[in-house]
Design an enzyme around this catalytic site. Sequence first.
Site, mmCIF file in Angstrom:
data_model
loop_
_atom_site.group_PDB
_atom_site.id
_atom_site.type_symbol
_atom_site.label_atom_id
_atom_site.label_comp_id
_atom_site.label_asym_id
_atom_site.label_seq_id
_atom_site.Cartn_x
_atom_site.Cartn_y
_atom_site.Cartn_z
ATOM 1 N N GLN A 197 7.186 3.832 3.923
ATOM 2 C CA GLN A 197 5.758 3.495 3.945
ATOM 3 C C GLN A 197 5.508 2.214 4.746
ATOM 4 O OE1 GLN A 197 3.817 5.635 1.572
ATOM 5 N NE2 GLN A 197 2.130 5.068 2.908
ATOM 6 N N LYS A 246 5.328 1.790 -3.132
ATOM 7 C CA LYS A 246 5.271 3.141 -3.704
ATOM 8 C C LYS A 246 5.525 3.031 -5.198
ATOM 9 C CE LYS A 246 4.794 7.366 -2.055
ATOM 10 N NZ LYS A 246 4.205 7.793 -0.772
ATOM 11 N N THR A 296 -4.394 13.633 5.457
ATOM 12 C CA THR A 296 -2.949 13.773 5.714
ATOM 13 C C THR A 296 -2.654 15.081 6.448
ATOM 14 O OG1 THR A 296 -2.637 12.621 3.621
ATOM 15 C CG2 THR A 296 -0.669 13.517 4.650
ATOM 16 N N LYS A 340 0.855 -1.194 0.000
ATOM 17 C CA LYS A 340 0.000 0.000 0.000
ATOM 18 C C LYS A 340 0.877 1.225 0.000
ATOM 19 C CE LYS A 340 -3.870 2.233 0.386
ATOM 20 N NZ LYS A 340 -3.406 2.950 -0.832
ATOM 21 N N LYS A 392 5.420 3.292 8.322
ATOM 22 C CA LYS A 392 4.267 4.170 8.525
ATOM 23 C C LYS A 392 2.976 3.354 8.579
ATOM 24 C CE LYS A 392 3.978 7.505 5.483
ATOM 25 N NZ LYS A 392 3.590 8.494 4.457
ATOM 26 N N ASN A 410 -2.371 19.493 -1.507
ATOM 27 C CA ASN A 410 -3.418 18.929 -0.659
ATOM 28 C C ASN A 410 -3.018 18.860 0.818
ATOM 29 O OD1 ASN A 410 -5.904 17.425 -0.192
ATOM 30 N ND2 ASN A 410 -4.537 15.695 0.153
ATOM 31 N N SER A 461 -6.904 5.846 3.870
ATOM 32 C CA SER A 461 -6.885 4.957 2.705
ATOM 33 C C SER A 461 -7.223 3.530 3.131
ATOM 34 C CB SER A 461 -5.505 4.954 2.048
ATOM 35 O OG SER A 461 -5.363 6.021 1.144
ATOM 36 N N GLY A 490 -2.723 8.302 -4.276
ATOM 37 C CA GLY A 490 -2.072 9.515 -4.772
ATOM 38 C C GLY A 490 -0.822 9.865 -3.983
ATOM 39 N N ASP A 491 -0.074 10.808 -4.505
ATOM 40 C CA ASP A 491 1.082 11.402 -3.830
ATOM 41 C C ASP A 491 1.354 12.700 -4.608
ATOM 42 O OD1 ASP A 491 3.225 10.483 -1.662
ATOM 43 O OD2 ASP A 491 4.365 11.459 -3.233
HETATM 44 N N1 GLU Z 1 1.098 9.084 -0.554
HETATM 45 C C1 GLU Z 1 0.561 9.053 0.768
HETATM 46 C C2 GLU Z 1 1.657 8.699 1.772
HETATM 47 O O1 GLU Z 1 2.780 9.074 1.564
HETATM 48 C C3 GLU Z 1 -0.692 8.219 0.874
HETATM 49 C C4 GLU Z 1 -0.536 6.784 0.494
HETATM 50 C C5 GLU Z 1 -1.851 6.006 0.467
HETATM 51 O O2 GLU Z 1 -2.886 6.554 0.805
HETATM 52 O O3 GLU Z 1 -1.762 4.825 0.127
HETATM 53 O O4 GLU Z 1 1.440 8.106 2.788
#
Ligand code: GLU
Length: 451
Positions: free
Chosen positions: A115, A130, A213, A94, A118, A244, A383, A169-170
């Site tokens: 990630q 990612k 976020t 994810k 996190k 955002n 998410s 997204g990112d």
């Molecule tokens: N891009 C965001 C992050 O850095 C969200 C990733 C997601 O929602 O999967 O955590």
Amino acid sequence: MAVTDHVDLDTFIEGVKRRNPGQPEFVQAVHEVAQDIYEFIGDKEQYHSAQILRRIAEPDRVVSFRVCWEDDNHNIRVQRGWRVQNNNAIGPYKGGIRFHPSVTESVLKFLAFEQTFKNSLTGLPMGGGKGGSNFNPKGKSDAEVMRFCQSFMTELYRHIGPDTDVPAGDIGVGGREIGYMFGQYKRITNRWEGVLTGKGIEYGGSQMRPEATGYGAVYFLQNMLKHQDDAVDGKTAIISGSGNVATHAAEKITQLGGKVLTLSDSGGFIHDPDGIDQDKIDWIKHLKTVKRGRISEYCDEFSGASYHEGERPWSVKADLALPCATQNELDGDEAKAMVDNGVMAVSEGANMPTTLEGVKVFHDAKIMYGPGKAANAGGVAVSGLEMSQNAERISWDQERLGNMLTDLMEGIHEKCVEYGKADGGYVDYVKGANIAGFKKVADAMLAYGVV
Ligand code: GLU
């Protein structure tokens, strides 16, 4: 039982550098985590002999592909696309997709690595991944962006799925891009399923995902302050970015009685001593998402504000700081200037915005410092809730999701305190986040044996 030789931290980092030549961002992210993990695993033989850290720092796989598309002048353009699937010990891969000219394999590997920790910290069942491309959406027409997204998904679709890997997204990938990519996935596979998050509310998106976020980074800040019997109310804040994350962080700071002094983009920053209030934030949201303009235009609209071309906002005096733009946007000298200026707390809305030198400055000064992997986890957490709603084929209301987000951020803060508390009431949030994030993933990996 064979006991593996324990390599020391320096030797481990040397090995990471050797195996990943020309990938400084990835090495930086692994270095930051490894310092704390080495201390934690100390004499815990099970993690050493199973080579857990070495395995987490080696992505499960990196997929790279060509993305061809045709621009409005009928030129054929060629970009590179990637998906880094770092670790799926605790759930499907994810993590977001980034479209920006600065995207390289190193950047995506660092992001997928971060990630993993996190997502573990959120407590939800999500692994780390990612993806992205060096495509630059700036200045492109909607039709060009659509053709690029469709071409990108035509390659990506075979590597993802609701139980395999769920992108979102990112930077450079917002609602418009997610719509185009989801539409193409649905067309190719003939399946409507929760394969992406950050979707529009009409087609399976979640309430609170756009806000999550930025609001989450402020909730984390609020929790850090509360832990020291303090609050956001009446404080000034410097924020970088104007996308955002930054605009929603500004919105929540304002709602909590704080005053936002700055925002920025890659061209420079704006400083508004009167404060960037809700009306001004709404104007910026429109500027950035509909007009797709530059932050410098703010000063033509609102008198009293100044634009500082080519500069970052860290020299402006304030109580709080929220870096919400991109990696390595705050270095050691800037961190020092902030500490000298009396900044008491930093909460990172972006991923790894502070360099290793900058982190050391905050750490030595013992100010409150919430690293991105904890502070900006609210986005991926919601998410995760979007995935649950899609699986249940149901949508939860805004109030419920708002409450879940505040609870999730409180839970993440608690975990950081549990593993990061030090003498004199100081909390090392970097250490807390690294250890708490690592432990869950590591224990799952131990359960699987050598896979
Ligand atoms: N891009 C965001 C992050 O850095 C969200 C990733 C997601 O929602 O999967 O955590």
